[in-house]
Design an enzyme around this catalytic site. Structure first.
Site, PDB file in Angstrom:
ATOM      1  N   HIS A 177       0.836  -1.201   0.000  1.00 53.89           N
ATOM      2  CA  HIS A 177       0.000   0.000   0.000  1.00 53.89           C
ATOM      3  C   HIS A 177       0.875   1.256   0.000  1.00 53.89           C
ATOM      4  O   HIS A 177       0.624   2.204  -0.765  1.00 53.89           O
ATOM      5  CB  HIS A 177      -0.905  -0.029   1.239  1.00 53.89           C
ATOM      6  CG  HIS A 177      -1.729   1.200   1.448  1.00 53.89           C
ATOM      7  ND1 HIS A 177      -3.075   1.260   1.157  1.00 53.89           N
ATOM      8  CD2 HIS A 177      -1.401   2.435   1.935  1.00 53.89           C
ATOM      9  CE1 HIS A 177      -3.536   2.467   1.445  1.00 53.89           C
ATOM     10  NE2 HIS A 177      -2.538   3.192   1.929  1.00 53.89           N
ATOM     11  N   GLU A 178       1.914   1.266   0.842  1.00 55.82           N
ATOM     12  CA  GLU A 178       2.783   2.445   0.926  1.00 55.82           C
ATOM     13  C   GLU A 178       3.626   2.603  -0.338  1.00 55.82           C
ATOM     14  O   GLU A 178       3.884   3.719  -0.775  1.00 55.82           O
ATOM     15  CB  GLU A 178       3.675   2.355   2.165  1.00 55.82           C
ATOM     16  CG  GLU A 178       2.904   2.340   3.483  1.00 55.82           C
ATOM     17  CD  GLU A 178       1.916   3.485   3.601  1.00 55.82           C
ATOM     18  OE1 GLU A 178       2.197   4.584   3.089  1.00 55.82           O
ATOM     19  OE2 GLU A 178       0.836   3.286   4.193  1.00 55.82           O
ATOM     20  N   HIS A 181       1.804   4.549  -2.904  1.00 57.43           N
ATOM     21  CA  HIS A 181       1.895   6.001  -2.756  1.00 57.43           C
ATOM     22  C   HIS A 181       3.200   6.529  -3.354  1.00 57.43           C
ATOM     23  O   HIS A 181       3.241   7.636  -3.906  1.00 57.43           O
ATOM     24  CB  HIS A 181       1.808   6.385  -1.280  1.00 57.43           C
ATOM     25  CG  HIS A 181       0.431   6.266  -0.703  1.00 57.43           C
ATOM     26  ND1 HIS A 181      -0.675   6.857  -1.286  1.00 57.43           N
ATOM     27  CD2 HIS A 181      -0.034   5.643   0.414  1.00 57.43           C
ATOM     28  CE1 HIS A 181      -1.752   6.592  -0.565  1.00 57.43           C
ATOM     29  NE2 HIS A 181      -1.392   5.857   0.468  1.00 57.43           N
ATOM     30  N   GLU A 257      -6.575   6.672  -0.946  1.00 56.14           N
ATOM     31  CA  GLU A 257      -6.423   5.474  -0.134  1.00 56.14           C
ATOM     32  C   GLU A 257      -7.088   4.267  -0.798  1.00 56.14           C
ATOM     33  O   GLU A 257      -6.582   3.154  -0.719  1.00 56.14           O
ATOM     34  CB  GLU A 257      -7.010   5.705   1.264  1.00 56.14           C
ATOM     35  CG  GLU A 257      -6.270   6.742   2.077  1.00 56.14           C
ATOM     36  CD  GLU A 257      -4.790   6.477   2.181  1.00 56.14           C
ATOM     37  OE1 GLU A 257      -4.405   5.313   2.452  1.00 56.14           O
ATOM     38  OE2 GLU A 257      -4.005   7.408   1.966  1.00 56.14           O
TER      39      GLU A 257
END
Length: 674
Positions: A177-178, A181, A257
């Site tokens: 997930h990070e 980003h 998100e």
């Protein structure tokens, strides 16, 4: 939407957000100016002859005075934003340290930290990005963040609760997930938001200082009242501006998100991993709420909300946990009351198939029949279609197979070299060893070794001697992954140490009077990971790149690739023409091999960085077509393609192996390596 489209969209979104914040600042300046003008003329307003309307107050003070007040307030806001951005100039490291984080790349403590470092390194190797610094926040909450201006200075922050409460699948989902980003260009925008909000907040801070001054000032209540009134007014105005600024920040963050959740599922092929992490947050005593004093400043960077909800979730920087979990697991149920009854989660957005959030971009018109075979001592083998697939769809978007292969690459590196890559002294020795190569690969090894004995630090030289034999045995396909592992340790060098190290690397490259393409490629990947902008000295005073200059740079890169692993001019010419044809360029004479100087290659790369985001896929695909036109992909060509992709800020995953090894099955890919 692929990486290049995200990059283009990120630039446009950045412009829109800057415009919105500027509008908020303009409104704030106007309100503050009127308030200050009112205070400045307050004593005169009691005169019945004075016009108390807004125009009257401004006319009474004089337009020059009002303009001076507005300029002063604008300067205060601007300087406050610049000051905060200057504090965050260190990128992700500055954010992590301000939250009390501790870097673990060089010295992980315990199995939990080692496992977390392994997971981050696997994802970095799979995506072709420099391994980011990993910071641990001593907080029992389950949370994480990615921060930085680019992939080069990115950091991954993980709380103690995150690395100890989550199993490996769940931790992998959070890390993926990070990384999303990082790939989607969210980090730079996040830091800009922090700086702009600080500028808006300064008005309220000035008001707070005035309030304290009115309390501790002179004894006369008559003298304190104007200061108190000014302070109260500025506090109200300042926090009104912050209110609207936070609204903008929250609205933007929430939608990103969902995209990051979808990307994490695509990378790991395991939606239960990230869903499990979110469920544990929902059940955990501390949830995801961080205890750091300035946690609110970076609230939009976290994996899950780092603050308790207020104003009914109006300022929430993340969607509700139940909404995120429902998209991943439609059967998820949450407690409906403190008594423990459970009802299906209700989301403000209809549950969607996670794959629809991040659809795959497909190739068209690719010749899938042409096969690229491996040259002697070359570990790469793939069809042309597979190479183009990596360039077209997997740039900063690794597939599940590539993510699993990151684990394989990490396990393949000998433990002695892996341990050395995490030590600043030994990491330097590893880089020297990679550039010197083995006896078969370097005719001038003895000359380089003599030079190294003269210029290297004695401790580094001792490490090199310990690792030299192991280095000569590793496959060429491990050179770039091993280099990537060294990046965090080398970043910890003091500025003087780094300059000496860089000079030594250049001396080793020039030891034989020339620099080979593969040496240049390793050097460029190394410097791209260690320096924010290795080409900045070539851009000083440069005008905006014209279309003609950009086309010439593209042609030179194609010519370099055509000559990289082919000594036959006609073969190189046909490969060059195939690349030109893909880019829609007219016939151009192929420069001679002798014209392919590294100084010109450096200049071409610096110019090519200005290629618009949506034009970069065509350039990289043309380079791939040129590289594979003769049916043979050499290790040097692969390293050159990776180096050029890095210089264009396009992280390229590794290609497949040719020795028959397969990507491990899902169960094996998830085994614990800590």
């Amino acid at each position: 939407m692929n990486f290049f489209e995200y990059q283009d969209k990120a630039r446009r979104n950045s412009g829109v957000l800057i415009a919105l914040f500027c509008a908020a600042v303009i409104g704030l300046v106007a309100i503050t100016t009127v308030f200050v003008a009112f205070l400045a003329s307050y004593s005169d307003l009691r005169d019945p002859a004075v016009d108390t309307s807004l125009i009257g107050i401004i006319s009474h003070l004089g337009w020059e005075t009002v303009a001076g007040i507005a300029i002063t307030i604008t300067a205060i806001i601007g300087l406050a934003s610049l000051f905060r951005l200057r504090q965050l100039a260190g990128g992700g490291r500055a954010v992590a340290e301000s939250l009390g984080g501790r870097k673990i790349n060089t010295s992980p403590e315990g199995l939990a930290e080692q496992r977390a470092l392994n997971v981050v390194e696997e994802m970095a190797l799979a995506s072709g990005t420099p391994v980011p610094d990993v910071y641990i926040l001593e907080d029992s909450a389950i949370n994480a963040f990615a921060a930085g201006y680019s992939a080069n200075d990115a950091v991954i922050g993980l709380t103690r609760g995150c690395i100890e409460q989550l199993d490996r699948d769940e931790l992998q989902g959070v890390v993926a997930h990070e990384f999303s980003h990082i790939f989607n260009g969210d980090m730079r925008l996040n830091i800009r938001i922090v700086g702009l909000l600080h500028g808006i907040l300064i008005i309220g801070l000035v008001g707070s200082w005035l309030l304290r001054g009115s309390y501790w000032g002179g004894r006369s209540s008559r003298g304190r009242m104007p200061v108190f009134a000014a302070g109260m007014g500025l506090v109200a105005i300042g926090y009104t501006g912050t209110f609207f600024g936070n609204l903008i920040k929250s609205a933007v963050s929430r939608q990103r998100e969902y995209l990051a959740d979808a990307s994490a599922v695509q990378f790991t092929r395991n939606k239960q991993g990230i869903a499990g992490a979110l469920k544990k947050i929902a059940r955990h005593t501390s949830g995801s709420n961080l205890q750091a004093t300035n946690a609110s400043e970076f609230s939009h960077m976290y994996f899950a909300s780092g603050l308790r909800a207020s104003f009914g979730g109006l300022f929430a920087t993340h969607p509700p946990l139940d909404a995120r979990i429902t998209r991943l697991d439609p059967q998820w149920q949450v407690a409906a009351s403190a008594a423990g009854s459970a009802t299906p989660a209700v989301s403000d957005a209809a549950p969607a198939n996670i794959s629809s959030m991040h659809s795959q971009h497909r190739n068209s018109g690719t010749d899938t029949a042409q096969t690229v075979t491996n040259s002697p001592s070359n570990p790469y083998q793939a069809t042309l279609a597979e190479i183009v697939e990596v360039v077209d769809n997997n740039i900063a978007n690794p597939s599940y197979q590539q993510c699993a292969r990151g684990k394989v690459l990490l396990a393949e590196i000998p433990s002695a070299l892996k341990a050395a890559a995490h030590d600043p002294f030994a990491a330097r020795a590893l880089i020297y060893g990679l550039l010197i190569g083995n006896e078969e690969a370097s005719e001038h090894r003895a000359t380089q070794l003599d030079l190294l004995a003269k210029v290297a630090h004695p401790a580094v030289l001792r490490e090199f001697e310990k690792l030299s034999e192991e280095l000569t045995r590793i496959g060429t396909h491990l050179r770039l992954p091993l280099l990537d592992l060294c990046i965090p340790a080398l970043k910890s060098l003091a500025p003087q140490q780094f300059q000496i190290f860089k000079r030594n690397v250049i001396k080793l490259l020039r030891a034989d009077g020339k620099i080979e393409i593969w040496e240049w490629a390793l050097y460029r990947v190394l410097m791209h990971g260690l320096e924010q902008d290795p080409d900045r000295h070539r851009k000083l005073g440069a005008r905006k790149t014209s279309t003609k200059v950009l086309a010439d740079a593209h042609q030179f890169l194609l010519a370099t690739m055509a000559h990289a692993d082919s000594s036959d001019y006609l073969t190189a010419k046909r490969a060059f023409e195939a690349g030109l044809d893909l880019m829609g360029m007219g016939a151009v004479a192929l420069p001679a091999r002798g014209d392919m100087t590294l100084q010109r290659l450096d200049k071409a790369v610096a110019i090519a960085r200005d290629t618009p985001a949506l034009q970069k896929p065509a350039l990289l695909k043309a380079l791939a077509i040129t590289m594979s036109h003769d049916g043979i992909v050499g290790g040097r060509e692969v390293e050159l393609l990776r180096a050029i992709a890095d210089c264009l800020d396009c992280p390229m995953p590794p290609l497949t192996l040719s020795d028959g090894r397969q990507v491990p099955n899902p169960a094996a890919a998830m085994e614990e390596t800590a």
